[in-house]
Design a protein around this motif. Structure first.
Motif, mmCIF file in Angstrom:
data_model
loop_
_atom_site.group_PDB
_atom_site.id
_atom_site.type_symbol
_atom_site.label_atom_id
_atom_site.label_comp_id
_atom_site.label_asym_id
_atom_site.label_seq_id
_atom_site.Cartn_x
_atom_site.Cartn_y
_atom_site.Cartn_z
ATOM 1 N N GLY A 26 0.841 -1.471 0.116
ATOM 2 C CA GLY A 26 -0.038 0.045 0.018
ATOM 3 C C GLY A 26 0.898 1.054 0.048
ATOM 4 N N LEU A 27 1.968 1.361 0.748
ATOM 5 C CA LEU A 27 2.871 2.433 0.858
ATOM 6 C C LEU A 27 3.618 2.752 -0.466
ATOM 7 N N ALA A 29 2.246 1.634 -3.418
ATOM 8 C CA ALA A 29 1.049 2.223 -4.266
ATOM 9 C C ALA A 29 1.094 3.872 -4.157
ATOM 10 N N ILE A 30 1.223 4.145 -2.855
ATOM 11 C CA ILE A 30 1.022 5.563 -2.831
ATOM 12 C C ILE A 30 2.093 6.581 -3.620
ATOM 13 N N ALA A 31 3.217 5.810 -3.390
ATOM 14 C CA ALA A 31 4.232 6.678 -4.294
ATOM 15 C C ALA A 31 4.096 6.592 -5.773
ATOM 16 N N ILE A 33 1.865 7.765 -7.249
ATOM 17 C CA ILE A 33 1.227 8.916 -7.648
ATOM 18 C C ILE A 33 2.268 9.826 -8.558
ATOM 19 N N ILE A 59 4.193 12.455 -0.394
ATOM 20 C CA ILE A 59 4.461 10.872 -0.172
ATOM 21 C C ILE A 59 5.271 10.709 0.824
ATOM 22 N N ALA A 62 3.088 11.186 4.128
ATOM 23 C CA ALA A 62 2.224 10.163 4.097
ATOM 24 C C ALA A 62 2.879 8.997 4.655
ATOM 25 N N TRP A 63 4.105 8.690 4.214
ATOM 26 C CA TRP A 63 4.699 7.351 4.514
ATOM 27 C C TRP A 63 4.961 7.652 6.236
ATOM 28 N N VAL A 66 1.764 7.478 8.548
ATOM 29 C CA VAL A 66 1.227 6.393 8.543
ATOM 30 C C VAL A 66 1.726 5.414 9.432
ATOM 31 N N TYR A 86 8.424 0.181 -4.846
ATOM 32 C CA TYR A 86 8.318 1.327 -5.651
ATOM 33 C C TYR A 86 8.996 1.535 -6.823
#
Length: 136
Positions: A26-27, A29-31, A33, A59, A62-63, A66, A86
């Motif tokens: 999930g982390l 996947a955020i990257a 972006i 990002i 967020a990492w 989280v 990533y």
């Protein structure tokens, strides 16, 4: 010991077995972006180099938040692996493999090292945040 027996209870758990792999994915996947902005042309429309820099900072934040605001057991390893994952996805989606052997070797290596360092830096900050919150 037969194949259906478990290892002794006093054997330490492997660091990789103690990870939340869904969180790592999930982390990473955020990257994604960042390349998505580039693919759809938003980086050009919003302006370079500001857009990639702002996205990287967002990002990273967020990492760190989280992982740092939760009880993730191995924050540095979690974010190192998120950065590496990533990097692997970025390499695969950028088409480096179609540009020749030297680009694959040197380009891929530098991308993975950069993302490993990025994940490690964010992981250390997340660990610091956990410690400041009293998480052990």
């Amino acid at each position: 010991m037969t194949s259906d027996q478990r290892p002794p209870a006093n054997r330490p758990e492997s660091p990789l077995h103690s990870l939340n792999w869904l969180l790592v994915v999930g982390l990473a996947a955020i990257a994604l972006i960042r390349p998505l902005f580039s693919i759809v042309g938003l980086s050009d429309a919003l302006g370079k180099p500001a857009t990639p820099i702002v996205l990287t900072v967002a990002i990273s934040a967020a990492w760190i938040l989280v992982v740092g605001l939760t009880r993730v057991r191995r924050p540095v390893l979690t974010l190192v692996l998120a950065g590496l994952l990533y990097g692997v996805v970025a390499i695969a989606t950028s088409g480096l493999a179609l540009r020749g052997g030297a680009v694959v070797i040197f380009g891929s290596g530098s991308i993975l090292i950069t993302n490993l360092a990025w994940g490690a830096g964010c992981g250390l900050l997340a660990l610091l945040l956990q410690r400041l919150r009293g998480v052990r």
